[in-house]
Design a protein around this motif. Structure first.
Motif, PDB file in Angstrom:
ATOM      1  N   ASN A  56       4.795   0.459   5.485  1.00 28.98           N
ATOM      2  CA  ASN A  56       3.931  -0.489   6.184  1.00 28.98           C
ATOM      3  C   ASN A  56       2.529   0.077   6.416  1.00 28.98           C
ATOM      4  O   ASN A  56       1.577  -0.674   6.595  1.00 28.98           O
ATOM      5  N   ILE A  57       2.439   1.375   6.464  1.00 30.92           N
ATOM      6  CA  ILE A  57       1.121   2.009   6.632  1.00 30.92           C
ATOM      7  C   ILE A  57       0.214   1.625   5.483  1.00 30.92           C
ATOM      8  O   ILE A  57      -0.941   1.238   5.663  1.00 30.92           O
ATOM      9  N   LEU A  58       0.762   1.719   4.271  1.00 22.78           N
ATOM     10  CA  LEU A  58      -0.039   1.368   3.087  1.00 22.78           C
ATOM     11  C   LEU A  58      -0.417  -0.105   3.120  1.00 22.78           C
ATOM     12  O   LEU A  58      -1.531  -0.486   2.766  1.00 22.78           O
ATOM     13  N   LYS A  59       0.520  -0.941   3.548  1.00 29.19           N
ATOM     14  CA  LYS A  59       0.267  -2.379   3.594  1.00 29.19           C
ATOM     15  C   LYS A  59      -0.828  -2.702   4.613  1.00 29.19           C
ATOM     16  O   LYS A  59      -1.754  -3.472   4.342  1.00 29.19           O
ATOM     17  N   GLU A  60      -0.686  -2.093   5.797  1.00 32.18           N
ATOM     18  CA  GLU A  60      -1.694  -2.358   6.836  1.00 32.18           C
ATOM     19  C   GLU A  60      -3.061  -1.826   6.424  1.00 32.18           C
ATOM     20  O   GLU A  60      -4.083  -2.466   6.630  1.00 32.18           O
ATOM     21  N   GLN A  61      -3.056  -0.668   5.818  1.00 27.41           N
ATOM     22  CA  GLN A  61      -4.321  -0.089   5.389  1.00 27.41           C
ATOM     23  C   GLN A  61      -4.974  -0.952   4.325  1.00 27.41           C
ATOM     24  O   GLN A  61      -6.186  -1.129   4.286  1.00 27.41           O
ATOM     25  N   HIS A  62      -4.108  -1.515   3.444  1.00 29.04           N
ATOM     26  CA  HIS A  62      -4.629  -2.390   2.405  1.00 29.04           C
ATOM     27  C   HIS A  62      -5.307  -3.622   3.027  1.00 29.04           C
ATOM     28  O   HIS A  62      -6.378  -4.055   2.569  1.00 29.04           O
ATOM     29  N   ILE A  92      -1.763  15.573   4.027  1.00 30.07           N
ATOM     30  CA  ILE A  92      -0.681  15.207   3.112  1.00 30.07           C
ATOM     31  C   ILE A  92      -0.894  13.816   2.510  1.00 30.07           C
ATOM     32  O   ILE A  92      -0.223  13.450   1.539  1.00 30.07           O
ATOM     33  N   ASN A  93      -1.830  13.032   3.106  1.00 34.70           N
ATOM     34  CA  ASN A  93      -2.117  11.722   2.533  1.00 34.70           C
ATOM     35  C   ASN A  93      -3.459  11.234   3.081  1.00 34.70           C
ATOM     36  O   ASN A  93      -3.910  11.664   4.151  1.00 34.70           O
ATOM     37  N   SER A  94      -4.091  10.337   2.347  1.00 36.03           N
ATOM     38  CA  SER A  94      -5.364   9.759   2.777  1.00 36.03           C
ATOM     39  C   SER A  94      -5.455   8.318   2.294  1.00 36.03           C
ATOM     40  O   SER A  94      -4.906   7.966   1.251  1.00 36.03           O
ATOM     41  N   PHE A  95      -6.151   7.479   3.051  1.00 32.55           N
ATOM     42  CA  PHE A  95      -6.327   6.066   2.709  1.00 32.55           C
ATOM     43  C   PHE A  95      -7.797   5.700   2.924  1.00 32.55           C
ATOM     44  O   PHE A  95      -8.335   5.869   4.013  1.00 32.55           O
ATOM     45  N   SER A  96      -8.422   5.129   1.882  1.00 30.18           N
ATOM     46  CA  SER A  96      -9.814   4.698   1.978  1.00 30.18           C
ATOM     47  C   SER A  96     -10.148   3.809   0.796  1.00 30.18           C
ATOM     48  O   SER A  96      -9.608   3.984  -0.306  1.00 30.18           O
TER      49      SER A  96
END
Length: 421
Positions: A56-62, A92-96
Protein backbone atom coordinates in the motif's frame (compact mmCIF):
# COMPACT_ATOMS: atom_id res chain seq x y z
CA UNK A 1 10.16 78.24 17.79
CA UNK A 2 7.63 77.45 15.06
CA UNK A 3 10.22 75.44 13.15
CA UNK A 4 10.79 73.31 16.25
CA UNK A 5 7.02 72.95 16.69
CA UNK A 6 6.69 71.79 13.09
CA UNK A 7 9.56 69.30 13.47
CA UNK A 8 8.01 67.89 16.65
CA UNK A 9 4.73 67.50 14.85
CA UNK A 10 6.45 65.69 11.97
CA UNK A 11 8.39 63.35 14.28
CA UNK A 12 5.29 62.55 16.33
CA UNK A 13 3.26 61.95 13.18
CA UNK A 14 5.90 59.67 11.65
CA UNK A 15 6.36 57.72 14.90
CA UNK A 16 2.61 57.12 15.23
CA UNK A 17 2.28 56.07 11.58
CA UNK A 18 5.39 53.85 11.83
CA UNK A 19 3.96 52.08 14.87
CA UNK A 20 0.65 51.58 13.10
CA UNK A 21 2.41 50.23 10.00
CA UNK A 22 4.58 47.86 12.05
CA UNK A 23 1.52 46.52 13.86
CA UNK A 24 -0.40 46.11 10.59
CA UNK A 25 2.45 44.53 8.63
CA UNK A 26 3.38 42.26 11.52
CA UNK A 27 -0.22 41.08 11.84
CA UNK A 28 -0.42 40.38 8.10
CA UNK A 29 2.92 38.55 8.15
CA UNK A 30 1.98 36.40 11.15
CA UNK A 31 -1.33 35.46 9.58
CA UNK A 32 0.40 34.61 6.29
CA UNK A 33 3.13 32.67 8.10
CA UNK A 34 0.51 30.68 9.98
CA UNK A 35 -1.31 29.88 6.73
CA UNK A 36 1.95 28.77 5.09
CA UNK A 37 2.81 26.57 8.05
CA UNK A 38 -0.69 25.04 8.01
CA UNK A 39 -0.34 24.37 4.29
CA UNK A 40 3.04 22.72 4.81
CA UNK A 41 1.72 20.63 7.70
CA UNK A 42 -1.28 19.46 5.66
CA UNK A 43 0.91 18.47 2.72
CA UNK A 44 3.42 16.74 4.96
CA UNK A 45 0.53 14.88 6.55
CA UNK A 46 -0.69 13.74 3.14
CA UNK A 47 2.75 12.60 2.08
CA UNK A 48 3.48 10.77 5.33
CA UNK A 49 0.03 9.24 5.80
CA UNK A 50 0.71 5.74 4.42
CA UNK A 51 -0.87 2.44 5.16
CA UNK A 52 1.22 0.10 7.17
CA UNK A 53 1.48 -2.60 4.47
CA UNK A 54 4.43 -2.20 2.11
CA UNK A 55 2.32 -2.82 -1.02
CA UNK A 56 0.00 0.00 0.00
CA UNK A 57 2.96 2.31 0.50
CA UNK A 58 3.75 2.12 -3.20
CA UNK A 59 0.10 2.67 -4.07
CA UNK A 60 -0.26 5.68 -1.80
CA UNK A 61 3.00 7.14 -3.00
CA UNK A 62 1.86 6.67 -6.58
CA UNK A 63 -1.33 8.62 -5.82
CA UNK A 64 0.66 11.40 -4.16
CA UNK A 65 3.07 11.53 -7.05
CA UNK A 66 0.14 11.82 -9.45
CA UNK A 67 -1.21 14.75 -7.41
CA UNK A 68 2.21 16.39 -7.47
CA UNK A 69 2.32 16.07 -11.25
CA UNK A 70 -1.10 17.78 -11.48
CA UNK A 71 0.08 20.60 -9.20
CA UNK A 72 3.22 20.97 -11.29
CA UNK A 73 1.12 21.33 -14.44
CA UNK A 74 -0.89 24.10 -12.67
CA UNK A 75 2.34 25.90 -11.80
CA UNK A 76 2.21 24.92 -8.13
CA UNK A 77 5.42 22.97 -7.92
CA UNK A 78 5.48 20.63 -4.90
CA UNK A 79 8.45 18.26 -4.72
CA UNK A 80 8.52 15.45 -2.20
CA UNK A 81 10.18 12.12 -1.72
CA UNK A 82 10.18 9.34 0.85
CA UNK A 83 13.05 7.27 2.19
CA UNK A 84 12.74 3.99 4.07
CA UNK A 85 15.78 3.30 6.28
CA UNK A 86 16.59 0.36 8.49
CA UNK A 87 17.57 0.47 12.10
CA UNK A 88 21.21 0.94 11.05
CA UNK A 89 20.29 4.19 9.23
CA UNK A 90 20.82 2.68 5.77
CA UNK A 91 18.46 3.47 2.93
CA UNK A 92 16.54 0.38 1.83
CA UNK A 93 13.95 2.06 -0.41
CA UNK A 94 13.03 5.43 -1.90
CA UNK A 95 9.97 6.90 -3.63
CA UNK A 96 9.95 10.03 -5.83
CA UNK A 97 8.53 11.18 -9.16
CA UNK A 98 11.82 12.95 -9.89
CA UNK A 99 15.08 11.29 -10.77
CA UNK A 100 17.47 11.84 -7.88
CA UNK A 101 20.77 10.10 -7.41
CA UNK A 102 21.66 8.07 -4.37
CA UNK A 103 24.15 10.67 -3.22
CA UNK A 104 21.37 13.28 -2.88
CA UNK A 105 19.25 10.84 -0.87
CA UNK A 106 22.20 10.14 1.42
CA UNK A 107 22.84 13.88 1.92
CA UNK A 108 19.18 14.52 2.72
CA UNK A 109 19.08 11.59 5.15
CA UNK A 110 22.26 12.75 6.92
CA UNK A 111 20.99 16.33 7.17
CA UNK A 112 17.71 15.20 8.68
CA UNK A 113 19.34 12.83 11.15
CA UNK A 114 21.83 15.53 12.21
CA UNK A 115 18.92 17.65 13.45
CA UNK A 116 18.27 15.06 16.20
CA UNK A 117 14.55 15.64 15.89
CA UNK A 118 11.57 13.80 14.42
CA UNK A 119 10.76 16.85 12.28
CA UNK A 120 12.41 20.04 11.17
CA UNK A 121 13.85 21.98 8.26
CA UNK A 122 17.27 22.15 6.59
CA UNK A 123 18.91 23.64 3.51
CA UNK A 124 20.49 21.44 0.87
CA UNK A 125 21.83 22.67 -2.47
CA UNK A 126 20.05 26.04 -2.20
CA UNK A 127 16.78 24.29 -1.45
CA UNK A 128 14.84 24.24 1.81
CA UNK A 129 13.31 20.90 2.88
CA UNK A 130 10.85 20.03 5.58
CA UNK A 131 11.15 16.48 6.96
CA UNK A 132 9.27 14.09 9.19
CA UNK A 133 10.71 10.86 10.61
CA UNK A 134 8.30 8.13 11.64
CA UNK A 135 8.62 4.49 12.52
CA UNK A 136 8.00 2.38 9.43
CA UNK A 137 5.17 -0.26 9.64
CA UNK A 138 5.99 -3.90 10.31
CA UNK A 139 9.40 -3.12 11.81
CA UNK A 140 10.94 -2.06 8.48
CA UNK A 141 12.93 0.65 10.26
CA UNK A 142 12.04 4.30 9.74
CA UNK A 143 10.16 6.28 7.17
CA UNK A 144 11.58 9.71 6.25
CA UNK A 145 9.33 12.07 4.32
CA UNK A 146 10.82 15.17 2.66
CA UNK A 147 9.00 18.16 1.15
CA UNK A 148 10.48 21.06 -0.80
CA UNK A 149 9.32 24.30 0.92
CA UNK A 150 11.66 26.74 -0.85
CA UNK A 151 8.87 28.53 -2.73
CA UNK A 152 6.80 28.96 0.41
CA UNK A 153 9.60 30.47 2.45
CA UNK A 154 10.70 32.56 -0.53
CA UNK A 155 7.17 33.94 -0.56
CA UNK A 156 7.50 34.90 3.12
CA UNK A 157 10.91 36.48 2.49
CA UNK A 158 9.55 38.45 -0.48
CA UNK A 159 6.66 39.54 1.71
CA UNK A 160 9.12 41.05 4.21
CA UNK A 161 11.00 42.83 1.42
CA UNK A 162 7.73 44.11 -0.04
CA UNK A 163 6.56 45.37 3.34
CA UNK A 164 9.90 47.11 3.91
CA UNK A 165 9.83 48.79 0.50
CA UNK A 166 6.19 49.84 0.90
CA UNK A 167 6.87 51.15 4.40
CA UNK A 168 9.89 53.16 3.22
CA UNK A 169 8.07 54.71 0.27
CA UNK A 170 4.98 55.37 2.39
CA UNK A 171 6.99 57.06 5.16
CA UNK A 172 8.80 59.27 2.65
CA UNK A 173 5.49 60.25 1.04
CA UNK A 174 3.86 60.81 4.44
CA UNK A 175 6.84 62.93 5.53
CA UNK A 176 6.43 65.38 2.66
CA UNK A 177 2.62 65.37 2.93
CA UNK A 178 2.82 65.91 6.70
CA UNK A 179 5.37 68.67 6.22
CA UNK A 180 3.10 70.41 3.73
CA UNK A 181 0.07 70.26 6.02
CA UNK A 182 2.17 71.10 9.09
CA UNK A 183 3.40 74.27 7.40
CA UNK A 184 -0.17 75.16 6.42
CA UNK A 185 -1.42 74.46 9.94
CA UNK A 186 1.32 76.44 11.65
CA UNK A 187 1.15 79.40 9.27
CA UNK A 188 -2.05 80.94 10.73
CA UNK A 189 -0.75 80.30 14.25
CA UNK A 190 2.50 82.06 13.39
CA UNK A 191 0.63 84.94 11.78
CA UNK A 192 -1.59 85.27 14.86
CA UNK A 193 1.44 85.15 17.15
CA UNK A 194 3.25 87.79 15.06
CA UNK A 195 0.16 90.00 15.05
CA UNK A 196 -0.15 89.59 18.80
CA UNK A 197 3.49 90.58 19.30
CA UNK A 198 3.02 93.57 17.03
CA UNK A 199 -0.20 94.43 18.82
CA UNK A 200 1.50 94.42 22.24
CA UNK A 201 4.44 96.45 20.89
CA UNK A 202 2.14 99.01 19.27
CA UNK A 203 -0.08 99.27 22.34
CA UNK A 204 2.96 99.78 24.55
CA UNK A 205 4.26 102.45 22.20
CA UNK A 206 0.91 104.27 22.06
CA UNK A 207 0.61 104.22 25.85
CA UNK A 208 4.17 105.37 26.30
CA UNK A 209 3.58 108.80 24.70
CA UNK A 210 0.62 109.94 26.84
CA UNK A 211 2.29 108.60 29.97
CA UNK A 212 5.39 110.64 29.17
CA UNK A 213 3.23 113.75 28.63
CA UNK A 214 1.39 113.18 31.92
CA UNK A 215 4.66 112.64 33.78
CA UNK A 216 6.18 115.80 32.32
CA UNK A 217 3.16 117.94 33.17
CA UNK A 218 3.06 116.46 36.67
CA UNK A 219 6.72 117.45 37.15
CA UNK A 220 5.89 121.00 36.05
CA UNK A 221 3.06 121.14 38.59
CA UNK A 222 5.30 119.82 41.35
CA UNK A 223 8.00 122.36 40.52
CA UNK A 224 5.42 125.13 41.00
CA UNK A 225 3.70 123.67 44.03
CA UNK A 226 3.23 127.11 45.67
CA UNK A 227 1.34 128.50 42.67
CA UNK A 228 -2.46 128.50 42.40
CA UNK A 229 -4.44 125.92 40.48
CA UNK A 230 -5.77 128.60 38.12
CA UNK A 231 -2.29 129.63 37.11
CA UNK A 232 -1.29 126.01 36.50
CA UNK A 233 -4.59 124.94 34.90
CA UNK A 234 -3.16 124.47 31.42
CA UNK A 235 -0.87 121.69 32.71
CA UNK A 236 -3.86 120.06 34.37
CA UNK A 237 -5.81 120.27 31.10
CA UNK A 238 -2.91 118.64 29.28
CA UNK A 239 -2.93 115.80 31.80
CA UNK A 240 -6.73 115.47 31.52
CA UNK A 241 -6.52 115.41 27.71
CA UNK A 242 -3.94 112.63 27.73
CA UNK A 243 -5.95 110.68 30.30
CA UNK A 244 -8.99 110.89 28.03
CA UNK A 245 -6.91 109.66 25.08
CA UNK A 246 -5.58 106.79 27.17
CA UNK A 247 -9.11 105.95 28.32
CA UNK A 248 -10.32 105.81 24.73
CA UNK A 249 -7.33 103.67 23.75
CA UNK A 250 -7.82 101.21 26.59
CA UNK A 251 -11.56 100.97 25.86
CA UNK A 252 -10.80 100.24 22.21
CA UNK A 253 -8.22 97.63 23.19
CA UNK A 254 -10.66 95.99 25.58
CA UNK A 255 -13.32 95.87 22.88
CA UNK A 256 -10.95 94.25 20.37
CA UNK A 257 -9.85 91.75 23.00
CA UNK A 258 -13.50 90.84 23.62
CA UNK A 259 -14.14 90.65 19.88
CA UNK A 260 -11.35 88.09 19.58
CA UNK A 261 -13.20 85.98 22.13
CA UNK A 262 -15.78 83.89 20.27
CA UNK A 263 -17.87 83.70 23.46
CA UNK A 264 -18.73 87.40 23.24
CA UNK A 265 -22.51 87.73 23.08
CA UNK A 266 -24.41 90.58 21.42
CA UNK A 267 -27.74 91.99 22.52
CA UNK A 268 -29.48 91.71 19.17
CA UNK A 269 -32.87 92.93 18.00
CA UNK A 270 -34.52 93.91 14.74
CA UNK A 271 -33.93 97.62 14.08
CA UNK A 272 -34.37 100.19 11.33
CA UNK A 273 -30.92 100.40 9.77
CA UNK A 274 -31.94 103.34 7.57
CA UNK A 275 -32.94 105.39 10.62
CA UNK A 276 -29.72 104.47 12.43
CA UNK A 277 -27.60 105.77 9.54
CA UNK A 278 -29.65 108.98 9.32
CA UNK A 279 -29.09 109.64 13.03
CA UNK A 280 -25.33 109.32 12.59
CA UNK A 281 -25.39 111.70 9.64
CA UNK A 282 -27.24 114.29 11.73
CA UNK A 283 -24.51 114.20 14.38
CA UNK A 284 -21.65 114.33 11.84
CA UNK A 285 -23.18 116.81 9.39
CA UNK A 286 -22.10 119.92 11.28
CA UNK A 287 -18.47 118.80 11.50
CA UNK A 288 -18.41 118.07 7.78
CA UNK A 289 -19.81 121.49 6.84
CA UNK A 290 -17.44 123.26 9.25
CA UNK A 291 -14.55 121.82 7.24
CA UNK A 292 -16.03 123.27 4.01
CA UNK A 293 -16.82 119.82 2.63
CA UNK A 294 -19.83 118.67 0.64
CA UNK A 295 -21.95 115.81 2.01
CA UNK A 296 -24.11 113.95 -0.48
CA UNK A 297 -26.21 111.06 0.75
CA UNK A 298 -28.98 108.81 -0.51
CA UNK A 299 -30.63 106.46 2.00
CA UNK A 300 -33.31 103.95 1.12
CA UNK A 301 -35.91 104.03 3.92
CA UNK A 302 -37.30 101.24 6.06
CA UNK A 303 -34.44 98.75 5.65
CA UNK A 304 -34.60 96.42 8.65
CA UNK A 305 -31.60 94.51 9.94
CA UNK A 306 -30.93 92.29 12.96
CA UNK A 307 -28.18 93.06 15.44
CA UNK A 308 -27.02 95.75 17.84
CA UNK A 309 -28.03 99.20 16.56
CA UNK A 310 -25.50 101.01 18.79
CA UNK A 311 -22.61 99.02 17.39
CA UNK A 312 -23.74 99.55 13.81
CA UNK A 313 -24.01 103.25 14.61
CA UNK A 314 -20.40 103.10 15.79
CA UNK A 315 -19.35 101.56 12.45
CA UNK A 316 -21.01 104.36 10.48
CA UNK A 317 -19.43 107.00 12.75
CA UNK A 318 -15.98 105.43 12.32
CA UNK A 319 -16.30 105.39 8.53
CA UNK A 320 -17.65 108.96 8.34
CA UNK A 321 -14.99 110.21 10.75
CA UNK A 322 -12.34 108.45 8.66
CA UNK A 323 -13.73 110.09 5.50
CA UNK A 324 -13.71 113.47 7.24
CA UNK A 325 -10.03 113.11 8.22
CA UNK A 326 -8.79 112.13 4.76
CA UNK A 327 -11.00 114.21 2.46
CA UNK A 328 -9.11 116.96 0.64
CA UNK A 329 -10.00 120.63 1.41
CA UNK A 330 -13.41 121.54 -0.04
CA UNK A 331 -13.78 117.90 -1.06
CA UNK A 332 -16.84 115.71 -1.16
CA UNK A 333 -18.16 112.88 1.00
CA UNK A 334 -20.80 110.60 -0.50
CA UNK A 335 -22.97 108.07 1.32
CA UNK A 336 -25.38 105.64 -0.29
CA UNK A 337 -27.48 102.99 1.39
CA UNK A 338 -29.82 100.56 -0.34
CA UNK A 339 -31.06 97.01 -0.18
CA UNK A 340 -30.02 94.37 -2.67
CA UNK A 341 -31.63 90.91 -2.48
CA UNK A 342 -31.24 89.82 1.14
CA UNK A 343 -28.47 92.32 1.90
CA UNK A 344 -28.24 95.93 2.99
CA UNK A 345 -25.33 97.73 1.32
CA UNK A 346 -23.73 100.89 2.70
CA UNK A 347 -21.10 102.78 0.70
CA UNK A 348 -19.14 105.76 2.02
CA UNK A 349 -16.79 107.55 -0.39
CA UNK A 350 -14.55 110.56 -0.06
CA UNK A 351 -12.34 112.45 -2.46
CA UNK A 352 -8.68 112.88 -1.62
CA UNK A 353 -5.25 111.34 -1.99
CA UNK A 354 -6.60 107.82 -1.92
CA UNK A 355 -4.84 104.71 -0.66
CA UNK A 356 -2.08 102.95 -2.57
CA UNK A 357 -2.33 99.23 -3.36
CA UNK A 358 0.35 98.31 -0.83
CA UNK A 359 -1.73 99.74 2.03
CA UNK A 360 -5.15 98.37 1.04
CA UNK A 361 -4.47 94.87 2.40
CA UNK A 362 -3.37 96.29 5.76
CA UNK A 363 -5.90 99.06 6.22
CA UNK A 364 -7.95 97.02 8.71
CA UNK A 365 -4.92 95.94 10.78
CA UNK A 366 -4.71 97.22 14.34
CA UNK A 367 -2.64 100.39 14.85
CA UNK A 368 -2.09 100.63 11.09
CA UNK A 369 -2.14 104.18 9.74
CA UNK A 370 -1.52 105.17 6.13
CA UNK A 371 -0.60 108.71 7.16
CA UNK A 372 0.79 108.44 10.70
CA UNK A 373 1.42 112.15 11.18
CA UNK A 374 -2.15 112.98 10.24
CA UNK A 375 -3.52 110.31 12.57
CA UNK A 376 -1.51 111.68 15.49
CA UNK A 377 -2.74 115.22 14.87
CA UNK A 378 -6.35 114.00 14.81
CA UNK A 379 -5.90 111.97 17.98
CA UNK A 380 -6.30 108.59 16.29
CA UNK A 381 -4.51 105.35 17.09
CA UNK A 382 -5.34 103.33 13.99
CA UNK A 383 -7.90 101.16 15.78
CA UNK A 384 -11.10 102.55 14.30
CA UNK A 385 -11.22 100.46 11.13
CA UNK A 386 -10.21 97.36 13.10
CA UNK A 387 -13.15 97.91 15.42
CA UNK A 388 -15.48 98.54 12.47
CA UNK A 389 -14.39 95.28 10.84
CA UNK A 390 -14.85 93.35 14.11
CA UNK A 391 -18.38 94.72 14.57
CA UNK A 392 -19.40 94.00 10.96
CA UNK A 393 -18.09 90.43 11.15
CA UNK A 394 -19.96 89.88 14.43
CA UNK A 395 -23.11 90.82 12.52
CA UNK A 396 -22.25 88.25 9.82
CA UNK A 397 -21.42 91.01 7.37
CA UNK A 398 -18.49 92.05 5.20
CA UNK A 399 -16.47 95.25 4.92
CA UNK A 400 -14.15 96.13 2.06
CA UNK A 401 -12.31 99.10 0.59
CA UNK A 402 -11.43 100.30 -2.89
CA UNK A 403 -9.34 103.31 -3.76
CA UNK A 404 -8.02 105.25 -6.73
CA UNK A 405 -4.93 107.38 -6.06
CA UNK A 406 -5.59 111.14 -6.05
CA UNK A 407 -9.29 110.49 -6.75
CA UNK A 408 -11.39 108.76 -4.11
CA UNK A 409 -11.70 106.01 -1.53
CA UNK A 410 -14.82 103.90 -1.00
CA UNK A 411 -15.67 101.71 1.97
CA UNK A 412 -18.44 99.15 1.41
CA UNK A 413 -20.36 97.42 4.21
CA UNK A 414 -22.70 94.51 3.51
CA UNK A 415 -25.08 93.43 6.24
CA UNK A 416 -27.87 90.84 6.22
CA UNK A 417 -31.33 92.36 6.35
CA UNK A 418 -34.66 91.15 7.68
CA UNK A 419 -37.71 90.78 5.45
CA UNK A 420 -38.22 90.19 1.74
CA UNK A 421 -39.80 93.48 0.76
Amino acid sequence: MFKQLRNRFLVLNLVIISIMMIISFTSIYLITYKNVRNDISMEMSKVSDFNKKPDNILKEQHNLDSNNKKEEHRGERSISFTLIIDNNKKIINSFSIFDMDEKFYESAKDKALSENSSNGRFKLEDTYWEFVIKESPEDLGYKMVFLDVTSRYSYLTNLIYTFSAVALVTLIAIYFISRFFANKSIKPIKETFDRQKQFVADASHELKTPLAVINTNADVLLSNSEDTIINQSKWIYFIKSEVERMTKLTNDLLYLAKADNSDMKLISTDFDLSETIENVILTMEASIFENNMVLDYNIEPNVISHGNSEQIKQVVMILLDNALKYTNPEGKISLSFKKYNNKAILKISNTGKGISEEHLDKIFDRFYCVDKSRSKNSGGYGLGLSIAKAIVEQHNGKISVKSSLNENTTFTVELPRVGNK
